[in-house]
Design an enzyme around this catalytic site. Structure first.
Site, short mmCIF file in Angstrom:
data_model
loop_
_atom_site.label_atom_id
_atom_site.label_comp_id
_atom_site.label_asym_id
_atom_site.label_seq_id
_atom_site.Cartn_x
_atom_site.Cartn_y
_atom_site.Cartn_z
N HIS A 103 0.81 -1.22 0.00
CA HIS A 103 0.00 0.00 0.00
C HIS A 103 0.85 1.27 0.00
O HIS A 103 0.31 2.36 0.15
CB HIS A 103 -0.92 0.04 1.22
CG HIS A 103 -1.70 -1.23 1.44
ND1 HIS A 103 -1.28 -2.21 2.32
CD2 HIS A 103 -2.84 -1.67 0.87
CE1 HIS A 103 -2.14 -3.21 2.30
NE2 HIS A 103 -3.10 -2.93 1.42
N ASP A 204 35.42 -30.79 12.54
CA ASP A 204 35.53 -32.10 11.91
C ASP A 204 36.72 -32.20 10.98
O ASP A 204 36.61 -32.07 9.77
CB ASP A 204 34.22 -32.45 11.18
CG ASP A 204 34.07 -33.95 11.03
OD1 ASP A 204 35.10 -34.62 10.77
OD2 ASP A 204 32.96 -34.47 11.20
N HIS A 207 36.71 -36.03 8.87
CA HIS A 207 36.09 -36.42 7.60
C HIS A 207 36.94 -36.05 6.39
O HIS A 207 36.70 -36.58 5.30
CB HIS A 207 34.70 -35.78 7.48
CG HIS A 207 34.73 -34.34 7.02
ND1 HIS A 207 35.28 -33.33 7.77
CD2 HIS A 207 34.29 -33.75 5.87
CE1 HIS A 207 35.16 -32.17 7.11
NE2 HIS A 207 34.56 -32.40 5.97
N HIS A 212 36.52 -36.15 1.52
CA HIS A 212 37.06 -35.27 0.48
C HIS A 212 38.26 -35.86 -0.26
O HIS A 212 38.91 -35.14 -1.02
CB HIS A 212 37.51 -33.94 1.11
CG HIS A 212 36.38 -33.14 1.70
ND1 HIS A 212 35.26 -32.78 0.99
CD2 HIS A 212 36.21 -32.62 2.94
CE1 HIS A 212 34.45 -32.06 1.77
NE2 HIS A 212 35.00 -31.97 2.96
N ASP A 360 30.37 -32.37 1.07
CA ASP A 360 29.82 -32.17 2.41
C ASP A 360 28.30 -32.18 2.41
O ASP A 360 27.67 -32.72 3.31
CB ASP A 360 30.28 -30.82 2.99
CG ASP A 360 31.73 -30.84 3.44
OD1 ASP A 360 32.19 -31.91 3.89
OD2 ASP A 360 32.39 -29.80 3.36
S1 FES Z 1 1.79 -0.73 3.23
FE1 FES Z 1 0.26 -2.18 3.64
S2 FES Z 1 1.40 -3.98 4.12
FE2 FES Z 1 2.89 -2.48 3.81
FE LIG Z 2 34.09 -30.98 4.54
#
Ligand code: FES
Ligand SMILES: [Fe+2]
Length: 455
Positions: A103, A204, A207, A212, A360
């Site tokens: 709005h 970790d 691993h 890897h 990962d």
């Molecule tokens: S102006 Fe109405 S929800 Fe933001």
């Molecule tokens: Fe990793």
């Protein structure tokens, strides 16, 4: 309230599999942890000018971070105070105001409600605009340019929250002009609980040589050489795990700062040029940190690799999903060419389609999904590696694990997770500040660190 006793056993270092799956646990994490912790927002280098803004999340709350006209930084919940629409849809930019697309209510850079369409005609000038600003995040502060926000006014100041972790981070965050994050973050969805990557990054080392191995054989660099062959050098001399108050922690591998860089010459030169600066400010141990490779997490959901130059935030999206945001981590005084090289390496390794990221991601999703099973959830997970072989260091703050491959940092993370999940107020947490190491190691316990790590 969930029964924390049923979820975690600190002495045995085991956790219930429920912590990766249950909605009830997640809801309490949002309330007890995310609403009371300092959460990473952005880096000052991402919003240098007045009017610059960056949109992110704190937990699941959408946030606008904006540089004010006076140079300070404020953060607001990105939700219109009219009917709740998202006010700012852009990821980042520069603006004088945020205008809601529904709005047309207009909010200033400082979050105040500045303009309402047809205010006299339809509100008859009775709208109390002063009370309808965007909700401001209670505390915003930055450390070495890393900007954090916190919803709770009782949470200790950021410098105190980071505590001794800040000393460690200074080795690179206060050197070479200081750290900065470059590029817009790469964003990925992973179907995993937010704690799985946090615990992986915090500690970790285990691993790397398994998950890897194929990628590291191709990538090369000193990490590729150390871990890609499957044959490790003597582990006790390789590095350490360190965890500090408030659940932060990292693993460090000595002398492999240039990590997976394929053309490391520029990077090595930059480190060598700037190393004396660190040693002058922080002594030999500061220098050792600076030339090491780090895997690290800041409690609760921010992680980084220093040396592989990746900085990440794991935004929770329910118990079974996260959004991963990844930046490249550089130092300001690096040349533009070196920054570009680093960014390229970071994208190829831990970017959305990066080789190491893909390795990962699969594990992280499976660690979460597996625990969906009703019977599976009754089981527990183990983080006891190196339990009892950790201690105080004569020069390094926090609790230091004897080995780069261990789960000391996991335990530090879950010890603080346990405290926050139980604590009714910050008073409950603060009363443990002076005794957290004794409560963990036992009063007066001697360090069992190998001699190579003694000062
Ligand atoms: S102006 Fe109405 S929800 Fe933001
Ligand atoms: Fe990793």
């Amino acid at each position: 309230m969930v029964n924390v006793d049923s979820l975690i056993d600190l002495d045995k270092a085991v956790q219930s599999k429920k912590i990766f799956w249950d909605q009830e646990v997640y809801d309490q994490e949002m309330e007890n942890i995310f609403a009371r912790s300092w959460l990473f927002l952005t880096h000052e280098s991402q919003i240098p000018e007045p009017g610059d803004f960056f949109t992110t999340f704190m937990g699941e709350d959408p946030i606008i971070v904006a540089r004010q006209q006076d140079g300070s930084i404020k953060a607001f919940i990105n939700s219109c105070t009219h009917r709740g629409n998202q006010v700012c849809h852009a990821d980042s930019g520069n603006t004088r105001s945020f205008v809601c697309s529904y709005h047309g209510w207009a909010f200033g850079l400082d979050g105040s409600l500045a303009g309402v369409p047809l205010e006299a005609e339809v509100y008859y000038n009775q709208l109390d605009k002063d009370s309808m600003s965007l909700r401001e995040v209670a505390q915003v502060d930055s450390y070495r340019g890393f900007v954090f926000g916190c919803f709770d006014t009782e949470t200790p100041p950021l410098a105190e929250w980071l505590g001794e972790m800040a000393w460690y981070m200074d080795s690179w965050a206060n050197t070479g002009g200081g750290a900065e994050l470059i590029g817009t973050p790469m964003k990925t969805i992973l179907k995993c609980n937010w704690k799985v990557p946090t615990e992986n990054f915090i500690g970790d080392g285990y691993h790397i040589t398994w998950t890897h191995i194929a990628a590291l054989q191709i990538i090369g660099g000193p990490l590729g050489e150390a871990f890609g062959s499957g044959e490790l050098p003597p582990l006790e001399d390789m590095g350490a795990q360190i965890t500090t108050r408030h659940g932060h922690g990292f693993g460090v591998i000595w002398d492999v700062g240039h990590a997976i860089h394929r053309n490391p010459q520029n990077y090595v030169e930059f480190q060598q040029q700037t190393l004396p600066e660190v040693i002058e400010k922080q002594g030999e141990w500061g220098g050792k940190m600076y030339t090491g490779h780090w895997n690290a997490s800041l409690f609760p959901n921010c992680s980084f690799l220093y040396g592989t130059n990746t900085f990440k935030i794991w935004h929770p999206k329910g118990p079974h999903e996260i959004e991963v945001w990844t930046w490249s981590l550089v130092q300001k005084n690096m040349s533009p060419e070196l920054k570009r090289e680093i960014q390229k390496e970071a994208i190829m390794s831990f970017g959305t389609a990066g080789t190491l990221e893909s390795d990962d991601g699969e594990n992280m999703e499976t660690c979460t999904r597996t625990n969906r099973g009703f019977q599976t959830r009754k089981g527990s997970m183990n983080a006891s590696m190196g339990l009892g072989v950790e201690g105080r260091h004569p020069e390094l703050p926090g609790v230091v694990g004897s080995n780069f491959i261990g789960e000391t940092s996991y335990r530090g993370f879950y010890r603080f997770w346990d405290e926050m999940m139980r604590a009714a107020s910050w008073d409950d947490i603060k009363k443990n500040d002076a005794t957290w190491v004794d409560r963990w190691l036992g009063e007066g316990a001697v360090s069992k660190l190998p001699s190579s790590q003694a000062a």
